[in-house]
Design a protein around this motif. Structure first.
Motif, mmCIF file in Angstrom:
data_model
loop_
_atom_site.group_PDB
_atom_site.id
_atom_site.type_symbol
_atom_site.label_atom_id
_atom_site.label_comp_id
_atom_site.label_asym_id
_atom_site.label_seq_id
_atom_site.Cartn_x
_atom_site.Cartn_y
_atom_site.Cartn_z
ATOM 1 N N LYS A 1 17.859 -12.027 -6.429
ATOM 2 C CA LYS A 1 16.477 -11.286 -6.948
ATOM 3 C C LYS A 1 16.858 -9.787 -6.411
ATOM 4 O O LYS A 1 16.268 -8.810 -7.144
ATOM 5 N N ILE A 2 17.413 -9.574 -5.145
ATOM 6 C CA ILE A 2 17.439 -8.212 -4.773
ATOM 7 C C ILE A 2 18.515 -7.514 -5.811
ATOM 8 O O ILE A 2 18.290 -6.458 -5.988
ATOM 9 N N ARG A 3 19.583 -7.972 -6.350
ATOM 10 C CA ARG A 3 20.238 -7.482 -7.061
ATOM 11 C C ARG A 3 19.757 -7.211 -8.398
ATOM 12 O O ARG A 3 20.289 -5.986 -8.917
ATOM 13 N N SER A 4 19.047 -8.234 -9.006
ATOM 14 C CA SER A 4 18.183 -7.701 -10.134
ATOM 15 C C SER A 4 17.388 -6.310 -10.058
ATOM 16 O O SER A 4 17.271 -5.617 -11.010
ATOM 17 N N GLU A 5 16.968 -6.270 -8.743
ATOM 18 C CA GLU A 5 16.237 -5.056 -8.710
ATOM 19 C C GLU A 5 17.009 -3.982 -8.396
ATOM 20 O O GLU A 5 16.744 -2.542 -8.729
ATOM 21 N N LEU A 6 18.222 -4.020 -7.863
ATOM 22 C CA LEU A 6 19.217 -2.975 -7.814
ATOM 23 C C LEU A 6 19.702 -2.366 -8.993
ATOM 24 O O LEU A 6 19.505 -1.328 -9.425
ATOM 25 N N ILE A 7 19.710 -3.389 -10.083
ATOM 26 C CA ILE A 7 20.070 -3.031 -11.684
ATOM 27 C C ILE A 7 19.169 -2.160 -12.237
ATOM 28 O O ILE A 7 19.265 -1.464 -12.911
ATOM 29 N N LYS A 8 17.727 -2.595 -11.991
ATOM 30 C CA LYS A 8 16.784 -1.770 -12.686
ATOM 31 C C LYS A 8 16.522 -0.470 -12.056
ATOM 32 O O LYS A 8 15.849 0.559 -12.471
ATOM 33 N N SER A 9 17.055 -0.253 -10.643
ATOM 34 C CA SER A 9 16.823 1.049 -10.026
ATOM 35 C C SER A 9 17.531 2.210 -10.595
ATOM 36 O O SER A 9 18.825 2.005 -11.321
ATOM 37 N N HIS B 1 1.934 -13.699 5.742
ATOM 38 C CA HIS B 1 1.500 -12.606 6.511
ATOM 39 C C HIS B 1 2.567 -11.952 7.436
ATOM 40 O O HIS B 1 2.001 -11.207 8.242
ATOM 41 N N VAL B 2 3.874 -12.105 6.978
ATOM 42 C CA VAL B 2 4.911 -11.395 7.745
ATOM 43 C C VAL B 2 5.353 -10.278 6.866
ATOM 44 O O VAL B 2 5.952 -10.537 5.733
ATOM 45 N N GLN B 3 5.326 -9.004 7.471
ATOM 46 C CA GLN B 3 6.251 -8.183 6.640
ATOM 47 C C GLN B 3 7.587 -7.921 7.220
ATOM 48 O O GLN B 3 8.221 -8.193 8.132
ATOM 49 N N LEU B 4 8.429 -7.988 5.956
ATOM 50 C CA LEU B 4 10.283 -7.999 6.204
ATOM 51 C C LEU B 4 10.710 -6.476 5.893
ATOM 52 O O LEU B 4 10.343 -5.959 4.553
ATOM 53 N N ALA C 1 9.757 -6.826 1.954
ATOM 54 C CA ALA C 1 9.033 -7.961 1.227
ATOM 55 C C ALA C 1 7.843 -8.355 2.201
ATOM 56 O O ALA C 1 7.944 -8.055 3.407
ATOM 57 N N GLN C 2 6.976 -9.019 1.549
ATOM 58 C CA GLN C 2 5.794 -9.506 2.507
ATOM 59 C C GLN C 2 5.696 -11.220 2.089
ATOM 60 O O GLN C 2 5.864 -11.563 1.005
ATOM 61 N N GLU D 1 12.444 -21.427 4.473
ATOM 62 C CA GLU D 1 12.851 -20.672 3.231
ATOM 63 C C GLU D 1 11.558 -20.586 2.509
ATOM 64 O O GLU D 1 10.510 -21.251 2.526
ATOM 65 N N PHE D 2 11.433 -19.436 2.090
ATOM 66 C CA PHE D 2 10.135 -18.876 1.513
ATOM 67 C C PHE D 2 10.387 -18.280 0.193
ATOM 68 O O PHE D 2 11.369 -17.802 -0.183
ATOM 69 N N GLU D 3 9.127 -18.156 -0.629
ATOM 70 C CA GLU D 3 9.224 -17.587 -2.028
ATOM 71 C C GLU D 3 8.500 -16.314 -1.746
ATOM 72 O O GLU D 3 7.366 -15.996 -1.014
ATOM 73 N N THR D 4 9.194 -15.173 -2.244
ATOM 74 C CA THR D 4 8.808 -13.867 -2.209
ATOM 75 C C THR D 4 9.425 -13.020 -3.221
ATOM 76 O O THR D 4 10.473 -13.205 -3.974
ATOM 77 N N SER D 5 8.798 -11.729 -3.502
ATOM 78 C CA SER D 5 9.453 -10.669 -4.573
ATOM 79 C C SER D 5 9.907 -9.662 -3.400
ATOM 80 O O SER D 5 9.409 -9.043 -2.504
#
Length: 327
Positions: free
Chosen positions: A319-327, A226-229, A222-223, A198-202
């Motif tokens: 978190k992802i859904r909050s970005e969806l709402i902003k889009s 050091h791993v790109q997702l 996300a990053q 489990e990791f923290e990311t934006s």
């Protein structure tokens, strides 16, 4: 409750008679330590038809009847998303262990409330992330842990198909928790956590398509560590439908990773290897076998698909859904 020395097969009850419930019950034929004893639907005729097809002893025309059956030890919940939390709580309060289809809740608050009940009742509950128990996924993790492909650099995953445009069905019905993120986008997220912890990311939502008020396609990146997702889920089109993990020494590919039957790796020098899962069925039995072991050992949660992992998944989807709402 049975002791951990009890080798009597665990008695399962299934709530819901849809496609996933059908697949689960079919795969239970290969689960040596469990048997489906009852199925429940909102209509008795549907439950009886299901029970006849899968050779199940008892069919109930209401979910409550199944929960009242004293012979049932664990309930598999395979209803639409919006009912998962409430039905799980009802089962826990009847001292039934719960394995609930993903997502186990439709928001973080629901998930927290559900797990609070589980802790108070001291009853087993697990989100049914069946992919974690598949031999091919376990082999993929073993390769990574051994450093076969070196230091991880990138994890990419896509899951997409053309969903029926039925506005009453679960895919596009907002009232049933419709949308691609919660239905299938959860799988790439779960794979990332399985491999990285489990990791923290934006999250950055790169593309979002809506149909009938729900997200029918989402691309998110996300990053972390050091791993790109890079992930994509879609109800609009067929995608590559594979997991690709790239490291400093090579890469691993897992076709149809959520129901993986094999995986392979290639190293930068051209060498490689492959793994093919020879077990029968689609793979739900691996999850069921481990759950039965957990119950016989009187555990209150899985050490593979933990409650912490489920909470983490809910946090990331919010978190992802909050970005969806902003889009």
């Amino acid at each position: 409750m049975a002791t951990d020395t009890d080798d009597t097969p665990v008695a399962w009850g299934v709530i819901g008679c849809g496609r996933i419930a059908q697949q689960f019950c079919a795969d239970m034929s290969w689960a040596h330590n469990g048997v489906v004893r009852a199925v429940a639907s909102r209509t008795l005729a549907k439950a009886q038809h299901f029970a006849e097809r899968h050779h199940i002893d008892n069919a109930y025309g209401s979910y409550q009847q199944l929960l009242d059956d004293p012979s049932i030890e664990v309930v598999y919940i395979a209803t639409p998303h919006v009912f998962h939390c409430q039905q799980s709580i009802q089962a826990l309060k009847r001292s039934k262990a719960v394995v609930c289809e993903k997502p186990i809740a439709v928001n973080l608050y629901e998930c927290q409330q559900l797990f609070q009940v589980a802790r108070c009742e001291k009853v087993y509950v697990m989100e049914a992330m069946w992919s974690y128990f598949l031999p091919a996924i376990k082999q993929t993790k073993a390769w990574i842990d051994k450093g076969v492909i070196g230091e991880l650099r990138c994890i990419e995953a896509s899951f997409g198909f053309v969903a029926p445009r039925d506005l009453q069905g679960r895919h596009f019905n907002k009232a049933l928790g419709g949308g691609s993120l919660y239905d299938i986008g959860i799988y790439p997220l779960a794979m990332a956590a399985f491999l990285l912890g489990e990791f923290e990311t934006s999250w950055c939502v790169e593309n979002m398509v809506t149909n009938h008020g729900v997200d029918s396609e989402v691309s998110f990146t996300a990053q972390t560590q050091h791993v790109q997702l890079s992930f994509c889920c879609s109800f609009n089109r067929v995608l590559a439908n594979e997991l690709v993990i790239t490291g400093s020494k090579g890469r691993i590919t897992v076709p149809d990773f959520w129901q993986a039957k094999g995986c392979q790796y290639w190293l930068n020098d051209g060498s490689g290897d492959a793994f093919i899962d020879q077990t029968q069925g689609l793979g739900y039995q691996h999850e069921a076998i481990q759950v039965a072991k957990d119950i016989r050992k009187q555990r209150t949660q899985s050490n593979v698909m933990t409650l912490s992992r489920s909470l983490w998944l809910q946090q990331q989807m919010e978190k992802i859904r909050s970005e969806l709402i902003k889009s």
